[in-house]
Design a protein around this motif. Structure first.
Motif, short mmCIF file in Angstrom:
data_model
loop_
_atom_site.label_atom_id
_atom_site.label_comp_id
_atom_site.label_asym_id
_atom_site.label_seq_id
_atom_site.Cartn_x
_atom_site.Cartn_y
_atom_site.Cartn_z
N UNK A 7 34.35 62.19 29.32
CA UNK A 7 33.87 63.02 30.42
C UNK A 7 35.04 63.73 31.07
N UNK A 8 34.76 64.87 31.67
CA UNK A 8 35.80 65.55 32.45
C UNK A 8 36.01 64.76 33.73
N UNK A 9 37.16 64.94 34.33
CA UNK A 9 37.47 64.22 35.56
C UNK A 9 36.50 64.62 36.66
N UNK A 10 36.13 65.88 36.72
CA UNK A 10 35.19 66.36 37.73
C UNK A 10 33.84 65.65 37.59
N UNK A 11 33.34 65.54 36.37
CA UNK A 11 32.05 64.90 36.15
C UNK A 11 32.12 63.41 36.47
N UNK A 12 33.22 62.77 36.11
CA UNK A 12 33.37 61.33 36.39
C UNK A 12 33.44 61.08 37.90
N UNK A 13 34.21 61.90 38.62
CA UNK A 13 34.31 61.72 40.07
C UNK A 13 32.99 62.02 40.77
N UNK A 14 32.29 63.04 40.30
CA UNK A 14 30.99 63.36 40.89
C UNK A 14 30.02 62.20 40.70
N UNK A 15 30.03 61.58 39.52
CA UNK A 15 29.15 60.43 39.28
C UNK A 15 29.52 59.25 40.16
N UNK A 16 30.82 59.00 40.35
CA UNK A 16 31.25 57.89 41.21
C UNK A 16 30.83 58.14 42.66
N UNK A 17 31.02 59.36 43.14
CA UNK A 17 30.63 59.70 44.52
C UNK A 17 29.13 59.53 44.69
N UNK A 18 28.34 59.99 43.71
CA UNK A 18 26.89 59.87 43.80
C UNK A 18 26.45 58.41 43.75
N UNK A 19 27.08 57.60 42.90
CA UNK A 19 26.71 56.19 42.77
C UNK A 19 26.97 55.42 44.05
N UNK A 20 28.05 55.75 44.75
CA UNK A 20 28.42 55.01 45.96
C UNK A 20 27.89 55.64 47.25
N UNK A 21 27.29 56.83 47.16
CA UNK A 21 26.74 57.48 48.35
C UNK A 21 27.82 57.99 49.30
N UNK A 22 28.88 58.54 48.76
CA UNK A 22 30.00 59.00 49.58
C UNK A 22 29.94 60.48 49.89
N UNK A 23 28.83 61.17 49.64
CA UNK A 23 28.76 62.61 49.82
C UNK A 23 29.06 63.01 51.26
N UNK A 24 28.37 62.38 52.22
CA UNK A 24 28.55 62.73 53.63
C UNK A 24 29.97 62.39 54.09
#
Length: 178
Positions: free
Chosen positions: A64-81
């Motif tokens: 995976x690209x780093x962007x896709x991996x980080x986006x998935x981690x942020x989404x999994x942990x609910x860190x968007x806000x």
């Protein structure tokens, strides 16, 4: 003397562990099924299959690209806000404008309440008047309903209770003013 007459050599007694234990278990397993080779059983269990098989199409196991991996981690942990709020603190001057940003800074954010500190009481009054427009502007950037209210604080007042010339029980410099 023939080999049968010789006394069998005594091996020192010790706990069967490590390599000796493995050899003992292998011999016992080999004896239990004569004429057949025994398969080595895996001690670790495999992960359950999800029904997908490897193929020419991309799936989660592909690099995976780093962007896709980080986006998935942020989404999994609910860190968007949290990330949006941290971005707001970093881009405060850009969001509120250079003039307001030069005289104020965001201090904290919790449960929709943004605390802003100004460097003078005049700027605190000005920011209180601009608060509804500022809430609207921040919610456009952060997402609807992220910032509910802005609490504007003036500059930190000096403490008259500490220092070389303070008197215990006094009211500070107000004592000398009539």
């Amino acid at each position: 003397m023939s080999p049968e007459e010789q006394e069998p050599q005594q091996q020192p007694e010790h706990a069967a562990d490590g390599l000796d234990l493995a050899r003992t278990l292998a011999r016992a397993t080999a004896r239990s099924t004569p004429g057949r080779r025994t398969a080595v059983r895996r001690t670790t269990e495999r992960a359950p299959r999800t029904g997908r098989v490897s193929g020419a199409h991309p799936d989660d196991r592909d690099p995976q690209t780093l962007d896709a991996a980080l986006t998935r981690i942020v989404d999994d942990h609910g860190w968007q806000v949290d990330l949006k709020v941290a971005s707001m603190f970093a881009r405060w001057t850009e969001l509120v404008g250079p003039e307001v940003g030069a005289h104020s800074r965001a201090e904290s954010f919790a449960d929709g309440k943004l605390v802003v500190r100004t460097d003078s009481t005049a700027w605190a009054t000005q920011l209180k008047l601009l608060a509804p427009a500022l809430v609207r502007r921040l919610n456009e950037d952060l997402g609807h309903g992220t910032v509910v209210v802005i609490e504007v604080l003036g500059p930190h007042a000096p403490s008259w209770k500490h220092g070389a010339r303070s008197v215990r029980g006094s009211r500070g410099p107000r004592d000398t003013y009539g």
